[in-house]
Design an enzyme around this catalytic site. Structure first.
Site, PDB file in Angstrom:
ATOM      1  N   GLY A 212       0.657  -1.132  -0.017  1.00 47.97           N
ATOM      2  CA  GLY A 212      -0.283   0.231   0.161  1.00 47.97           C
ATOM      3  C   GLY A 212       0.990   0.727  -0.230  1.00 47.97           C
ATOM      4  O   GLY A 212       1.807   1.259  -0.520  1.00 47.97           O
ATOM      5  N   SER A 213       0.022   1.781   0.316  1.00 47.09           N
ATOM      6  CA  SER A 213       1.667   3.474   0.890  1.00 47.09           C
ATOM      7  C   SER A 213       1.997   3.122   1.472  1.00 47.09           C
ATOM      8  O   SER A 213       3.347   4.463   1.300  1.00 47.09           O
ATOM      9  CB  SER A 213       0.244   4.751   1.355  1.00 47.09           C
ATOM     10  OG  SER A 213      -0.878   4.594   0.033  1.00 47.09           O
ATOM     11  N   THR A 214       3.227   2.183   2.557  1.00 51.72           N
ATOM     12  CA  THR A 214       3.714   2.788   2.928  1.00 51.72           C
ATOM     13  C   THR A 214       5.225   2.342   1.575  1.00 51.72           C
ATOM     14  O   THR A 214       6.830   2.807   2.396  1.00 51.72           O
ATOM     15  CB  THR A 214       4.293   1.375   3.620  1.00 51.72           C
ATOM     16  OG1 THR A 214       3.971  -0.107   3.109  1.00 51.72           O
ATOM     17  CG2 THR A 214       2.924   0.990   4.835  1.00 51.72           C
ATOM     18  N   TYR A 215       4.930   1.909   0.334  1.00 53.96           N
ATOM     19  CA  TYR A 215       5.648   1.908  -0.465  1.00 53.96           C
ATOM     20  C   TYR A 215       6.140   3.526  -1.086  1.00 53.96           C
ATOM     21  O   TYR A 215       7.451   3.521  -1.849  1.00 53.96           O
ATOM     22  CB  TYR A 215       4.359   1.165  -1.135  1.00 53.96           C
ATOM     23  CG  TYR A 215       5.756   0.276  -2.505  1.00 53.96           C
ATOM     24  CD1 TYR A 215       7.278   0.165  -2.356  1.00 53.96           C
ATOM     25  CD2 TYR A 215       5.833   0.551  -4.498  1.00 53.96           C
ATOM     26  CE1 TYR A 215       7.727  -0.882  -3.229  1.00 53.96           C
ATOM     27  CE2 TYR A 215       6.128  -1.017  -4.835  1.00 53.96           C
ATOM     28  CZ  TYR A 215       7.767  -1.114  -4.361  1.00 53.96           C
ATOM     29  OH  TYR A 215       8.328  -1.930  -5.184  1.00 53.96           O
TER      30      TYR A 215
END
Length: 659
Positions: free
Chosen positions: A328-331
């Site tokens: 998700g957005s942790t990427y």
């Protein structure tokens, strides 16, 4: 004259007979002498050995298994001595009759019988099988008085494995169990010295540290040479070589931190890995839900096994190294660094975010169709702009993304000292060609690249990989291989043998580019999605929330958690490190099907940082609120970590946490 001739003939005949007799005697004595020489000289060593074997027996002395402890010396796996009642099936003509006759002397439950029958089907007939373990002194005395009635049944004193903290760190520590046929065949293929060391050994590591460090934990088998009577009974010990206990394994984890983190998950499923970026030591390694490894030591009963195997929560799955999740957005912070390092963006360059991004006939959504306007790199991380990263992924291309991310450990086996680690998926055009068979499936489409920018699409990583990458980012691009063992200790001399980590690898990032990404991550904790959770901390942290799809939602459909089954809802993720200026701890966490990372995952990270950096242990009230996903900043009276006493995990029924 006739009479003289007869005497001479008789004399010649006598002399001939005497000569033959003498020759026969000489030949006979020669044969006897030759045989005696052959037996007493030529065959001396062989016959002497056989004679010794007839009057002596060499008995293996199984060593005491090494202990497992945390970085502070807290025991996670140990041994205790107790009596067990064992039956050798080949020496018992009627098992059912013997079991019935034993019951007045020793209590044998239905569970004991089921476990015995299970082991009976897996064990050779001439091997002793336990029918009851942990006998009381009264039971030992009653059986000893009646032992003559039960050939093939005997009491043995031996060491039992114990996991004093119960379900705490069960996926990490693992458990031992009786050696099965497959494992026995594998042992037979070992070198002679290693194979001989397992003579008399009935138990072996089955999972986790117990399996990975089996040979260190096992120790060195001793021997006793015993003189026996004609009836085979032991008379005296002639000589012996004592067994050498196994080495103690000293883990890098902190047991209190581990137990606290597992409690914070509560009934939720997920995983967390916390690492010290300075040396790669893993401080916490959580897979939720857990299970009680003590159930497996003497053979798990059918009911407990079914409770574990049939549970939809899959408590036996080690989610930290075998669960694969879209990041998700942790990427996004890693994508942002790729943009700077590969020259696709400058820190000041902006992308207009109207709340969506168009590629061909597809409309990729961002922030629920709410636009953010012009967004630079720092803002794209703080505000988590999807549009910024859709456009960036399209500009980079799948292969450039793959080549930049692989050195972080994404989609790679880290080589952690645990068995069973999965690789995950870091997609590329070459990966797709190898994965699919049909030509139309092997082709990479431009639209597939777009979702990669926000950590969706084919991306699927373990929490160990995400935590390792976060540690590398916190370190300014210095990759350190994660590890779980600090040292092994000799049980006799009490001398530690340090387990050295591998040399760090500098990925060669420009410090100014890393600083821009760090500022974005600090902004998340100060003014972004995690600001409420980290309000009032005496340290500055850096992090990124993430929400990842568990199932694919069509481009024209809007996500609505209330219309989906619980197992289909989005995963909540969070990556972070602290203190931001000099990181001492980095972590990655996923709470399955829990929704938003800021509400479900970040609060756990806050409490871990408070514990590790400040020494604060959450209150009981705060733990309960966290378990329900209703906590942000800590509530209730904080406790000091040095005042907390470790205890076996509570709420474990049938090996899994009672839901």
């Amino acid at each position: 004259m006739k009479e003289l001739r007869n005497v001479e003939a008789d004399l010649r005949q006598f002399r001939l007979r005497a000569l033959v007799a003498t020759a026969a005697v000489i030949v006979a004595f020669t044969l006897i002498w030759a045989r005696a020489y052959y037996l007493q000289v030529v065959q001396y060593e062989n016959l002497n050995e056989q004679a010794e074997r007839n009057r002596t027996a060499v008995v293996p002395v199984v060593p005491m298994r090494g202990e497992v402890e945390d970085r502070n010396g807290e025991i996670l796996a140990s041994n205790y001595s107790a009596y067990t009642l064992e039956i050798t099936p080949s020496k018992v003509p009627d098992l059912d009759a013997v079991l019935s006759e034993l019951e007045p002397l020793v209590t044998i439950s239905k569970r004991d019988r089921r476990r015995f029958n299970k082991l009976l089907s897996e064990t050779k007939a001439f091997e002793a099988i336990p029918i009851r373990t942990l006998l009381s002194d009264e039971e030992v005395a009653r059986f000893a008085a009646q032992r003559w009635r039960f050939p093939g049944v005997e009491i043995r004193a031996r060491f039992f494995r114990n996991y004093p903290l119960g379900a705490t760190a069960s996926h990490l520590v693992g458990y031992i169990g009786r050696i099965n046929q497959r494992e026995q065949d594998e042992i037979e293929s070992w070198p002679d010295e290693e194979r001989a060391n397992y003579r008399g050994t009935d138990y072996i590591g089955k999972l986790g540290i117990e399996q990975f460090y089996e040979k260190e934990l096992h120790g060195e088998t001793g021997i006793e040479r015993i003189e026996t009577s004609a009836g085979g009974r032991a008379v005296r010990i002639l000589d012996s070589r004592p067994a050498r206990p196994g080495r103690t394994i000293e883990l890098t984890i902190d047991a209190k931190l581990q137990q606290m983190t597992e409690q914070l998950f509560g009934d939720r499923r997920g995983a967390l890995v916390a690492i010290d970026p300075r040396n790669g030591e893993i401080l916490a390694f959580v897979s939720a839900p857990t299970f009680d490894p003590n159930l497996f030591v003497e053979g798990i009963d059918v009911e407990s096994w079914r409770a574990l195997a049939d549970s939809p929560d899959k408590p036996l799955l080690n989610r930290a190294i075998r669960g694969r999740y879209p990041p998700g957005s942790t990427y996004k912070p890693f994508m942002g660094l790729a943009a700077l390092e590969l020259g696709k963006r400058s820190p000041q360059a902006t992308t207009y975010d109207p709340g969506y991004w168009i590629f061909g006939d597809n409309k990729f959504r961002s922030h629920g169709d709410e636009g953010l306007g012009n967004v630079d790199l720092r803002t794209s991380i703080v505000k988590s702009s999807n549009t910024y990263y859709y456009a960036l992924a399209n500009d980079l291309g799948v292969d450039a993304i793959h080549d930049f991310m692989a050195p972080f450990g994404f989609g790679q086996i880290t080589g952690l000292d645990l068995p069973g680690e999965l690789r995950g998926t870091l997609p590329s055009t070459d990966w797709k060609k190898k994965t699919y068979k049909k030509p139309e499936q092997q082709r990479w489409y431009g639209g597939e690249t777009i979702s990669l920018g926000i950590g969706q699409g084919y991306n699927a990583f373990t929490m160990l990989q995400l935590a390792t990458a976060t540690s590398t980012l916190a370190n300014g691009g210095i990759y350190r291989k994660p590890r779980l063992v600090m040292a092994t200790q000799d049980p006799i001399q009490r001398v530690d043998r340090a387990v050295a980590g591998e040399e760090p690898i500098n990925l060669g990032f420009k410090p100014e580019n890393v600083a821009v990404v760090h500022q974005g991550l600090i902004g998340v904790a100060k003014e972004g999605t995690a600001a409420r959770v980290f309000a009032g901390t005496p340290y500055q942290s850096a992090g990124k929330t993430g929400t990842a799809q568990a199932v694919t939602i069509g481009q024209k459909d809007k996500y609505n958690a209330s219309k989906l089954d619980e197992h289909q809802r989005d995963h909540a993720l969070y990556i972070a490190f602290a203190p931001a200026e000099n990181p001492q701890i980095a972590l990655a966490i996923v709470v399955e099907n829990a929704g938003f990372g800021a509400a479900q995952a970040a609060p756990i990270a806050r409490r871990i940082f408070d514990y590790w950096l400040v020494g604060d242990y959450p209150s009981v009230q705060d733990i309960e609120a966290s378990q329900k996903g209703q906590a942000s900043t800590p509530i209730g009276v904080k406790r000091r970590k040095e005042d907390i006493q470790l205890a076996p995990s509570e709420g474990v029924v049938g090996g899994i946490k009672n839901r």
